[in-house]
Scaffold this active site. Structure first.
Site, short mmCIF file in Angstrom:
data_model
loop_
_atom_site.label_atom_id
_atom_site.label_comp_id
_atom_site.label_asym_id
_atom_site.label_seq_id
_atom_site.Cartn_x
_atom_site.Cartn_y
_atom_site.Cartn_z
N GLY A 2 0.81 -1.22 0.00
CA GLY A 2 0.00 0.00 0.00
C GLY A 2 0.84 1.27 0.00
O GLY A 2 0.60 2.19 -0.77
N MET B 103 4.80 3.14 1.93
CA MET B 103 6.02 2.90 2.70
C MET B 103 6.46 4.17 3.43
O MET B 103 6.52 5.24 2.82
CB MET B 103 7.11 2.40 1.75
N ASN C 184 9.19 5.59 4.48
CA ASN C 184 10.56 6.10 4.41
C ASN C 184 10.66 7.47 5.08
O ASN C 184 9.81 8.32 4.89
CB ASN C 184 11.00 6.25 2.96
N HIS D 30 -1.45 6.11 8.76
CA HIS D 30 -0.58 4.99 9.14
C HIS D 30 0.90 5.31 8.85
O HIS D 30 1.75 5.19 9.74
CB HIS D 30 -1.02 3.74 8.38
N GLU D 31 1.18 5.73 7.64
CA GLU D 31 2.59 5.98 7.27
C GLU D 31 3.13 7.17 8.06
O GLU D 31 4.27 7.16 8.50
CB GLU D 31 2.74 6.22 5.77
N HIS E 200 4.03 6.17 11.57
CA HIS E 200 5.28 5.40 11.63
C HIS E 200 6.48 6.29 11.95
O HIS E 200 7.51 5.79 12.40
CB HIS E 200 5.55 4.72 10.29
N GLU F 2 4.30 -2.45 13.33
CA GLU F 2 3.07 -2.56 12.53
C GLU F 2 1.82 -2.70 13.40
O GLU F 2 0.81 -2.04 13.15
CB GLU F 2 3.19 -3.71 11.53
N1 B3K Z 1 6.09 -0.84 6.20
C1 B3K Z 1 5.50 -1.00 4.89
C2 B3K Z 1 5.53 -2.42 4.44
C3 B3K Z 1 6.60 -2.74 3.51
C4 B3K Z 1 6.47 -4.15 3.03
C5 B3K Z 1 7.65 -4.72 2.44
N2 B3K Z 1 7.52 -6.06 1.95
C6 B3K Z 1 4.10 -0.54 4.85
C7 B3K Z 1 3.48 -0.24 6.15
O1 B3K Z 1 3.12 -1.11 6.89
O2 B3K Z 1 3.39 0.91 6.47
ZN ZN Z 2 3.03 -0.04 8.62
#
Ligand code: B3K
Ligand code: ZN
Length: 880
Positions: free
Chosen positions: A271, A273, A275, A307-308, A311, A330
Site C-alpha cells: 500500500g 512505505m 521512508n 498509518h505511514e 510510523h 506494525e
Molecule cells: N512498512 C510497509 C511495508 C513494507 C512491506 C515490504 N515487503 C508498509 C506499512 O506497513 O506501512
Molecule cells: Zn506499517
C-alpha cells in the site's frame, strides 16, 4: 526449540539473534541514474561494535546476487578479488581495522527490476522500496534494522526526463553537471536503518501546504504525482494535516524534519512505505477524487496516510531490532491509525469493519498452514510475514493493553516507550516493558500473546440464582494447535461485558459503569455479579475487546433482543451477525441434505424493525443489514461446502429482498440527495444505505430494480454510486445491460488506471458461470499489464480470493489457472506470487475431491523448479 530445528537450511530463527559486529557512523550515497543502468557509490564509516562478543570479526555485508560489483576500497585502498568473497547473499571481508571507511561501487539495472524491491522504475520514474531487505539490491550493506546511521544522498540524472530528484531528509545542495544532467544532495540527520532509505527521480508535479507543529515549527508538506493525477491529491493533504494534529493531541508526538514528502507511484507491491521524510505510496492509497474514487477509497487514503505518518514515531524514531519484531511497529501503528480513523469518522463503524476483516481473513490465516504468532519465531522469507496476523492481530494485542491499562495508563506507557527508546532499535518486549513500568500493571502472562499463535476460543455459560439475586458467568478458554505449538498456555484475555435487564436497560456494574472488563487469565474462571434483580441477558466481548472466538448459547430471541437493545453499538451489530450466521448455518445443512430451504421469519422481522427504525444511525442500519460474507461463513465451517454457502447466501438475500421490497424501496428513495459529493461519515453512511437497499432490490431480479440501477449509473456524480450500480447489474442476470454498462464505463474511464482496476475487479467477482473465461480474456486486454501489481490484484487475486463459487469450480479450472499464474510470476515478482498463492494454501478446509485438486496444483508449482524463497516457503509449509 530443538537443535535439529535450528539447523534447518534457509530458516532464520529469532533465538539466533546476535548484535551486529560493526556499527555504522555514516552512509553517503551517490546515484548516477541512466536509462540502461544506475551506478551507486556507497561510502560507509564503520566501527567495531563494543557490545559484540566476537573476536576480530569479519565484515559481512548483505548484497543481492544481481549486484554487479565494480570496485571496493577500505580507507582509500582498492581491494583485489583475493581480499573478499561473495558467499551467497553476502560479501565477506576477513581482515578490517576497528574503524574504517569502506567504499564500493555497484552497477544495477533498475529498468529490469520487476520484483519492485530496491531501486526500480515505475512508469518511467525511478523509485525505491527497501523494506524489508530491498536495500541489498542497491549496494552492499549491513541490511538489518539494528544498524542505524545518518545518510546523505546525491542523485545525478538527466534534467529533462527527471526534473524532480528526491531522497530522505532536507535538501542541502543542488547544481548542474553539464547541459543535460543535474544533481541534488539530501541530508537526513536522523539515524535510520537502510529499510527506511528512499529515492525518487521523475517528471513529477506536486501540491504543497504547510503545518505548524505544537512547538511552533513550520513544516513544508509536498505531495508528488504525475501531472495527470495532480487533481487527486487534496484529500491526502487534508488527511496528512489531520494526522499530524491527531498525533500531537493523542500521543504528544511532533514531526521532526522541516519537510514531509509523499510520492504516488503506480507500480508498488504494497500500500505504501514510511521512508523517513519521503513516504512512497501506491497510487491506490493516495489518489482520491469524487469522480474516480469510491467512499472506501477515500477512507483508505485517510487511513494509510495516517498509518505511514504515524510510523515516523512508531517505526522510524523507534524502530525494530530485527524482523521478528515487525509487529512492534506494525501492530502499534495499525492500532494508532484505527483510532485516528475512529476519531475522524464513526468509531463503531470502523470497529465493525476492522473486526470483520480480522474474523474473515486473519482467523483464516490462523487456521491455515502459514499460521504464526504476532512475533514469529522463525522464517525463511520475511516478506511472507507482512500478514494480517502481524498487522491486524498485532493491533488487537496493543488494543488489549490499552483496554487493560486504560487511556491514561496507556498514554504514560507510550510516553515512556518513546522517551526511553528514541533513536533505538528495540523489541516487542521493550514495548510491553515500558507499558508495565509506566502503569504498574503486571503484563507477564499477557506476553504470551506475542509467542503463541492461533485464535483462542472462549466458551461462555451463565447461571442465574433468583433467590440469591446472583448471576454467574463461566468463561473457559482454549486454543487450537498451530504449526509452532501443539499445546498453549492460557492467555490473559480482557472480556468486556454488560448485563441487560429484561426491559433492555444496562445493569449498573462495578464502579457505576454499564460495561465491566473481566480479566480472564485461567483456563476456566467464574465471575459473579451480585444484586441482580432479574435474569439478565449478557452482552459479551463488547467492542470486541479481545481477538478470540466467543461462544455463548444465545437463542434467536435473545439475539433479536440484543440487536434492539444493546447499548454497545458493536455488539448490537454482532448480535445481528450471529443471528444470521445461526440461521444460515442451519440452511447450509438443509441444503447439503437436499431439503427445501425456508427462511426463519425471525430474521425478516428483525431486519424490518431495523430498516424502519428512523432513530437508528444510517451507517449502523447498513452494517446490520449486511449478511455475513461467504468468506466468513467459510471460515466458520468445519468443511467448506462452496456451493451450499453460496446458494444459501443468495437464497437468504433474495428472500429478504422479496419480503422487504417496499421497505427497501422507501429507504432507497429517502436516501437520494442533490447535495454535492462529500466523503464525510454521514454522507458515506447515506450512500451506503441507499446502495445496500438497491442491492436488495436488485436481488429480487425485477425489471423495476434494473431501471433504478440504470438510472443511478447514468446520473451519478460520484464513483461510489456509479460503481455500485455497475457491479449490481454486472452481477445480475440482465446480461445485455451488463455488457452495455461495462462498455460505457470503460469508454468513459479508460485513461484512469485506478478506475480501470475497479472495472476489472467488478468482472472478476461476477458469480455467474463463465467468470474465469472472462478473466482470461481480460488478461489480453490492452488495459491489462501483468507486471503491475494493482492490475494483478484487481483481476487475478480478486477472482481467486473473492469469487469463491467460480475459483472453486468443481472441474478444477480455477486452481489450474492460479497455479499457472504463480509459475509465471515466481521469477518476475516473488512477493506478489507468494501472496497470490494464499487461496490454494487453504486446501485442507475443503472436501476430499477439491483437496486433491488443490494439492495437485501446489505440487505442480513445486515441480516447476527454480522457486523463489517467497514461493518456496509458502509451498513447503502448505504441503507439510
Ligand atoms: N512498512 C510497509 C511495508 C513494507 C512491506 C515490504 N515487503 C508498509 C506499512 O506497513 O506501512
Ligand atoms: Zn506499517
Amino acid at each position: 526449540m530443538s537443535q535439529s530445528e535450528t539447523t534447518q537450511p534457509g530458516v532464520i530463527y529469532l533465538s539466533d539473534y546476535q548484535v551486529p559486529a560493526y556499527l555504522l557512523e555514516k552512509t553517503s550515497l551517490r546515484f548516477e541514474l541512466e536509462e540502461s543502468q544506475a551506478m551507486v557509490r556507497a561510502t560507509l564509516q564503520f566501527r567495531l561494535n563494543p557490545e559484540s562478543a566476537e573476536q576480530n570479526p569479519s565484515l559481512r555485508l548483505d548484497g543481492h546476487e544481481s549486484l554487479d560489483l565494480q570496485r571496493i576500497s577500505i580507507d582509500g585502498e582498492v581491494l583485489t578479488e583475493q581480499d573478499y568473497q561473495r558467499q551467497g547473499e553476502q560479501l565477506v571481508i576477513t581482515r578490517v581495522p576497528e574503524a574504517f571507511s569502506f567504499e564500493c561501487v555497484t552497477r544495477i539495472e533498475p529498468q529490469n527490476n520487476t520484483a519492485l524491491e530496491g531501486l526500480y522504475k515505475s512508469d518511467g520514474m525511478f523509485c525505491t522500496q527497501c523494506e524489508a531487505e530491498g536495500f541489498r539490491r542497491i549496494t552492499f550493506y549491513p541490511d538489518r534494522p539494528d544498524v542505524m546511521s545518518v545518510f546523505d544522498t546525491t542523485i545525478v540524472a538527466d534534467k529533462s526526463a527527471y526534473p524532480v530528484l528526491l531522497a530522505n531528509g532536507n535538501l542541502v545542495d543542488c547544481g548542474e553537471e553539464d547541459d543535460t544532467r543535474h544533481w541534488v544532495r539530501w541530508d537526513d540527520p536522523f539515524p535510520k536503518p537502510a529499510y527506511l532509505f528512499a529515492l525518487v527521480a521523475g517528471d513529477l508535479q506536486h501540491i504543497e501546504d504547510s503545518y505548524t507543529t505544537l512547538s511552533g515549527r513550520q513544516v513544508e508538506l509536498k505531495i508528488f504525482a504525475e501531472t495527470k493525477d495532480l487533481d487527486k491529491l487534496d484529500y491526502a493533504m487534508l488527511s496528512l494535516k489531520r494526522s499530524m494534529q491527531w498525533d500531537e493531541q493523542v500521543y504528544g508526538r511532533e514531526y521532526d524534519l522541516d519537510i514531509f514528502m509523499v510520492v504516488a507511484v503506480d507500480f508498488f507491491n504494497m500500500g505504501a512505505m514510511e521512508n523517513k521524510g519521503l513516504n512512497i505510496f501506491n497510487t491506490s492509497c493516495v489518489l482520491a477524487h469524487p469522480e474516480t474514487t469510491v467512499d472506501a477509497g477515500f477512507q483508505r487514503v485517510e487511513g494509510v496516510v495516517g498509518h505511514e505518518y504515524f510510523h515516523n514515531w512508531s517505526g522510524n524514531r523507534v524502530t525494530c531490532r530485527d524482523w521478528f519484531q515487525l509487529s512492534l511497529k506494525e501492530g502499534f501503528t495499525v492500532f494508532r491509525d484505527a483510532e485516528f480513523s475512529a476519531d475522524m469518522n464513526s468509531r463503531t463503524v470502523k470497529r465493525i469493519e476492522d473486526v470483520t476483516l480480522l474474523r474473515t481473513v486473519q482467523f483464516a490465516e490462523d487456521a491455515g498452514p502459514m499460521a504464526h504468532p504476532i512475533r514469529p519465531a522463525s522464517f525463511i522469507e520475511i516478506s511472507n510475514f507482512y500478514t494480517l496476523t502481524v498487522y491486524e492481530k498485532g493491533a488487537e494485542v496493543v488494543r488489549m493493553i490499552h483496554t487493560l491499562l486504560g487511556t491514561e495508563g496507556f498514554r504514560k506507557g507510550s510516553d515512556l516507550y518513546f522517551e526511553r527508546h528514541d533513536g533505538q532499535a528495540v523489541t516487542t518486549d521493550d514495548f510491553v516493558q515500558a507499558m508495565e513500568d509506566a502503569s504498574g500493571f503486571d503484563l507477564s502472562q499477557f506476553r504470551r500473546w506475542y509467542s503463541q499463535g492461533g485464535t483462542p476460543r472462549v466458551k461462555a455459560s451463565s447461571e442465574y440464582d433468583a433467590a440469591a439475586r446472583r448471576f454467574t458467568l463461566t468463561l473457559e478458554q482454549s486454543c487450537p494447535a498451530t504449526p509452532e505449538a501443539e499445546e498453549k498456555l492460557p492467555f490473559q484475555i480482557p472480556v468486556a461485558v454488560g448485563l441487560l435487564t429484561p426491559e433492555g436497560a444496562d445493569v449498573t456494574l462495578a464502579e457505576g459503569a454499564a460495561t465491566q472488563v473481566l480479566n480472564l487469565t485461567q483456563e476456566r474462571q467464574q465471575f459473579v455479579f451480585e444484586n441482580i434483580d432479574e435474569r439478565p441477558v449478557p452482552s459479551l466481548l463488547r467492542g470486541f475487546s479481545a481477538p478470540v472466538k466467543l461462544e455463548y448459547p444465545y437463542s434467536a430471541e435473545q439475539l433479536v433482543f440484543l440487536m434492539q437493545n444493546d447499548s454497545d453499538g458493536f455488539n448490537q451489530w454482532d448480535a445481528a451477525q450471529q443471528l444470521a450466521v445461526q440461521l444460515m448455518q442451519q440452511l447450509i445443512e438443509d441444503y447439503s441434505a437436499g431439503s427445501e430451504l425456508q427462511l426463519n421469519p425471525a430474521l425478516v422481522e428483525a431486519y424490518r424493525t431495523v430498516l424502519t427504525n428512523s432513530e437508528l444511525d444510517r451507517a449502523m442500519v447498513s452494517k446490520i443489514l449486511t449478511l455475513p460474507s461467504e468468506a466468513y461463513l467459510s471460515e466458520l465451517a468445519e468443511v467448506i461446502d462452496v456451493e451450499a454457502i453460496h446458494c444459501v447466501r443468495q437464497f437468504v438475500r433474495k428472500t429478504l429482498a422479496n419480503r422487504l421490497q417496499q421497505e427497501f424501496l422507501q429507504v432507497y428513495t429517502a436516501n437520494q440527495t442533490n447535495e454535492a459529493y462529500s466523503p464525510d461519515a454521514a454522507s458515506i453512511a447515506r450512500r451506503s444505505l441507499a446502495n445496500l437497499s438497491l442491492a436488495y432490490l436488485m436481488a429480487t431480479g425485477q425489471q423495476d430494480a434494473l431501471e433504478l440501477a440504470k438510472q443511478q449509473f447514468e446520473q451519478a456524480d460520484n464513483m461510489t454510486d456509479s460503481q455500485a450500480a455497475l457491479s449490481l447489474v454486472v452481477h445480475s442476470e440482465f446480461e445485455a445491460e451488463a455488457e452495455s454498462m461495462l462498455e460505457q464505463f470503460y469508454q468513459r474511464w479508460q485513461d484512469e488506471s485506478l478506475v480501470v482496476n475497479q472495472w476489472l475487479a467488478v468482472q472478476a467477482t461476477d458469480p455467474k458461470p463463465g467468470a474465469l473465461a472472462r478473466v482470461e480474456k481480460l488478461q489480453q486486454h490492452p488495459a491489462y499489464d501483468a507486471r503491475n501489481p494493482n492490475k494483478l490484484r484487481s483481476l487475478v487475486a480478486t477472482f481467486c480470493g473473492q469469487n469463491s463459487i467460480n475459483f472453486h469450480c468443481e472441474d478444477g479450472s480455477g486452481y489450474r489457472f492460479l497455479a499457472d499464474q504463480i509459475i509465471l510470476l515466481n521469477k518476475q515478482n516473488p512477493q506478489i506470487a507468494s501472496r497470490l498463492l494464499t487461496p490454494l494454501t487453504r486446501w485442507k478446509r475443503f472436501e476430499p475431491s477439491r483437496q486433491q485438486m488443490m494439492r495437485h496444483e501446489l505440487e505442480r508449482i513445486s515441480a516447476s523448479g527454480d522457486l523463489s524463497k517467497d514461493v518456496y516457503e509458502v509451498l513447503s509449509k502448505s504441503l507439510a
